[in-house]
Design an enzyme around this catalytic site. Sequence first.
Site, PDB file in Angstrom:
ATOM      1  N   SER A   1      20.505  -9.027  14.726  1.00 27.80           N
ATOM      2  CA  SER A   1      20.884  -9.517  16.057  1.00 27.80           C
ATOM      3  C   SER A   1      20.078  -8.840  17.157  1.00 27.80           C
ATOM      4  CB  SER A   1      22.382  -9.327  16.290  1.00 27.80           C
ATOM      5  OG  SER A   1      22.726  -7.959  16.189  1.00 27.80           O
TER       6      SER A   1
ATOM      7  N   ASN B   1      10.341 -19.119  10.323  1.00 23.85           N
ATOM      8  CA  ASN B   1      11.071 -20.085   9.496  1.00 23.85           C
ATOM      9  C   ASN B   1      12.578 -19.993   9.733  1.00 23.85           C
ATOM     10  OD1 ASN B   1      11.376 -17.631   8.196  1.00 23.85           O
ATOM     11  ND2 ASN B   1      10.865 -18.391   6.162  1.00 23.85           N
TER      12      ASN B   1
ATOM     13  N   ASP C   1      14.031 -17.380  -3.757  1.00 29.58           N
ATOM     14  CA  ASP C   1      14.796 -17.679  -4.973  1.00 29.58           C
ATOM     15  C   ASP C   1      14.438 -16.717  -6.100  1.00 29.58           C
ATOM     16  OD1 ASP C   1      12.560 -18.643  -6.425  1.00 29.58           O
ATOM     17  OD2 ASP C   1      12.921 -20.695  -5.776  1.00 29.58           O
TER      18      ASP C   1
ATOM     19  N   TYR D   1      10.764 -15.791  -7.510  1.00 34.16           N
ATOM     20  CA  TYR D   1       9.813 -14.949  -6.776  1.00 34.16           C
ATOM     21  C   TYR D   1      10.083 -13.494  -7.165  1.00 34.16           C
ATOM     22  CZ  TYR D   1       6.889 -13.451  -2.836  1.00 34.16           C
ATOM     23  OH  TYR D   1       5.901 -12.899  -2.049  1.00 34.16           O
TER      24      TYR D   1
ATOM     25  N   PHE E   1       8.242 -10.627   2.758  1.00 32.60           N
ATOM     26  CA  PHE E   1       7.631 -10.549   4.075  1.00 32.60           C
ATOM     27  C   PHE E   1       8.548 -11.189   5.111  1.00 32.60           C
ATOM     28  CE2 PHE E   1       4.054 -10.175   1.247  1.00 32.60           C
ATOM     29  CZ  PHE E   1       3.189  -9.321   1.893  1.00 32.60           C
TER      30      PHE E   1
END
Length: 143
Positions: A63, A75, A81, A84, A92
């Site tokens: 926040s 993004n 998931d 990876y 990152f």
Amino acid sequence: MKIEIKYFTEGIEPLTYVDGKSDWIDLRAAEDISMKQGEFKLIPLGVGMKLPEGYEAHVVPRSSTFKNFGIIQTNHCGVIDETYCGDNDQWFFPAYAMRNTEIKKNDRICQFRIMEHQPALDFVTVQKLGDVDRGGHGSTGKN
């Protein structure tokens, strides 16, 4: 639940819950970062994990990230998931600088939680939903 974690950066603070206040876990910048206003960078977080099958991590800014550093996550919500999980699959934070900023190694810039994958859904087309209308977008008011 046990999660295998690899640290990519020496001297990075180990992951932990913050004072038991939340089930979100803070992630830190793995190196000093300088960004100019309007610049994009993938900020390394210094960790990679092997999540259990059927789970994913949701990564979002803290926040205070915008207030403290003037960056936004490009993004808006990162989803990592369980596939990876290779030896070079470091996490990152994709950042866009709204002002010139300096981020120091170990600054807490984002947070994550582990979630189960959504179950398979079947969508059924209907003509009516059959409930009372709330009044449209923003209908609950300002208070």
